[in-house]
Design an enzyme around this catalytic site. Sequence first.
Site, PDB file in Angstrom:
ATOM      1  N   ASP A  38       0.798  -1.370   0.014  1.00 52.39           N
ATOM      2  CA  ASP A  38      -0.112   0.212   0.017  1.00 52.39           C
ATOM      3  C   ASP A  38       0.813   1.212  -0.128  1.00 52.39           C
ATOM      4  O   ASP A  38       1.847   1.247   0.299  1.00 52.39           O
ATOM      5  CB  ASP A  38      -0.976   0.187   1.106  1.00 52.39           C
ATOM      6  CG  ASP A  38      -2.159   1.118   1.071  1.00 52.39           C
ATOM      7  OD1 ASP A  38      -2.547   1.234  -0.099  1.00 52.39           O
ATOM      8  OD2 ASP A  38      -2.367   1.575   2.170  1.00 52.39           O
ATOM      9  N   HIS A  55       2.342   2.976  -8.911  1.00 51.29           N
ATOM     10  CA  HIS A  55       2.139   1.584  -9.346  1.00 51.29           C
ATOM     11  C   HIS A  55       3.032   0.802 -10.066  1.00 51.29           C
ATOM     12  O   HIS A  55       3.987  -0.086  -9.869  1.00 51.29           O
ATOM     13  CB  HIS A  55       0.641   1.457  -9.977  1.00 51.29           C
ATOM     14  CG  HIS A  55      -0.390   1.558  -9.263  1.00 51.29           C
ATOM     15  ND1 HIS A  55      -0.617   1.249  -8.080  1.00 51.29           N
ATOM     16  CD2 HIS A  55      -1.578   2.374  -9.822  1.00 51.29           C
ATOM     17  CE1 HIS A  55      -1.960   1.910  -7.527  1.00 51.29           C
ATOM     18  NE2 HIS A  55      -2.236   2.555  -8.617  1.00 51.29           N
ATOM     19  N   LEU A 149       9.906 -20.702  -4.123  1.00 55.55           N
ATOM     20  CA  LEU A 149       8.991 -20.020  -3.273  1.00 55.55           C
ATOM     21  C   LEU A 149       7.857 -20.006  -4.074  1.00 55.55           C
ATOM     22  O   LEU A 149       7.645 -20.146  -5.171  1.00 55.55           O
ATOM     23  CB  LEU A 149       9.541 -18.569  -3.210  1.00 55.55           C
ATOM     24  CG  LEU A 149       8.593 -17.485  -2.889  1.00 55.55           C
ATOM     25  CD1 LEU A 149       8.812 -17.484  -1.479  1.00 55.55           C
ATOM     26  CD2 LEU A 149       9.094 -16.152  -3.408  1.00 55.55           C
TER      27      LEU A 149
END
Length: 275
Positions: A38, A55, A149
Amino acid sequence: MAAKSTAVYETVPLHREGLTPPPLAPASVPGHVACVMDGNGRWANSRGLPRTEGHRVGESTMMDVVAGAVEIGIKELSVYAFSTENWRRSPAEVRFLMGFTREVLRAQTDDLLAWGVRVNWVGREPRLWRSVLSELRRSERITAGNETLVLNMCLNYGGRAEIADAARALAADVEAGRITASSVNERTIQRYLYSPSMRDVDLLIRTGGEQRTSNFLMWESAYAELYFSDLPWPEFDRTRLWHAVEAYAHRERRFGGAVDVVTGAGTPHGPGVTA
Ligand code: IPE
Ligand code: IPE
Ligand code: MG
């Protein structure tokens, strides 16, 4: 100028100043870390830029954090990229986020493949752009054999929507006689979530200064340790992830249990006070 190397990495790219993760016993490293990425829009606006620039910069933060997660030995990383509530944003921002996510997946899948990362989409289909969904499926296919991962891309994801979708599917199975109502328990519900094999979240990180979870992985984070950073996501990086992991390593997780360890003569509410 040398052409971009197409060689397969043996490992993730190292930190640009050569920093390495803190030495921690593998048992103190969280298996599953979730990130609420965020602060992009406010970061950009405070620099006189449109929200979309935040972004864009956030993409490299995400890749740096993935690299740092691999380096420190995290097994599963969930990133909140677009929530079921984010459809409330302006049509222009929603359009940008959908198109941009598609581009990020297209551009980064080869690196993720080379780093041993398996991409897994977590979210619901309605409203999600077809082209984004097919890019997600492509990344999942390409990286399906990786085991270092798991990267859960949470896109068009909402915690309440996930639980409601699970309840609907479960109710349909009860109605069809495939399962009895009396046999439903927590494990049953887990099987109906978007990603039944997802581990419980150990550490939930939110950047950008807000102290809320905004409907992220509600079921899976029931006992997560929470870590809030005031840094906006574009300024976060793998070293900040490592700080969060170090803080996590010092937390005492009790899961409701308790141990009787008498250490002093204080009152139940504070240090001992003598009259
Ligand atoms: C998080 O940053 C990214 C997405 C929700 C897609 P924001 O866009 O929420 O940025 P702020 O919180 O408004 O600064
Ligand atoms: C949460 O951030 C969603 C993502 C990071 C994708 P928001 O910016 O949408 O959350 P609120 O509005 O602060 O709760
Ligand atoms: Mg926000």
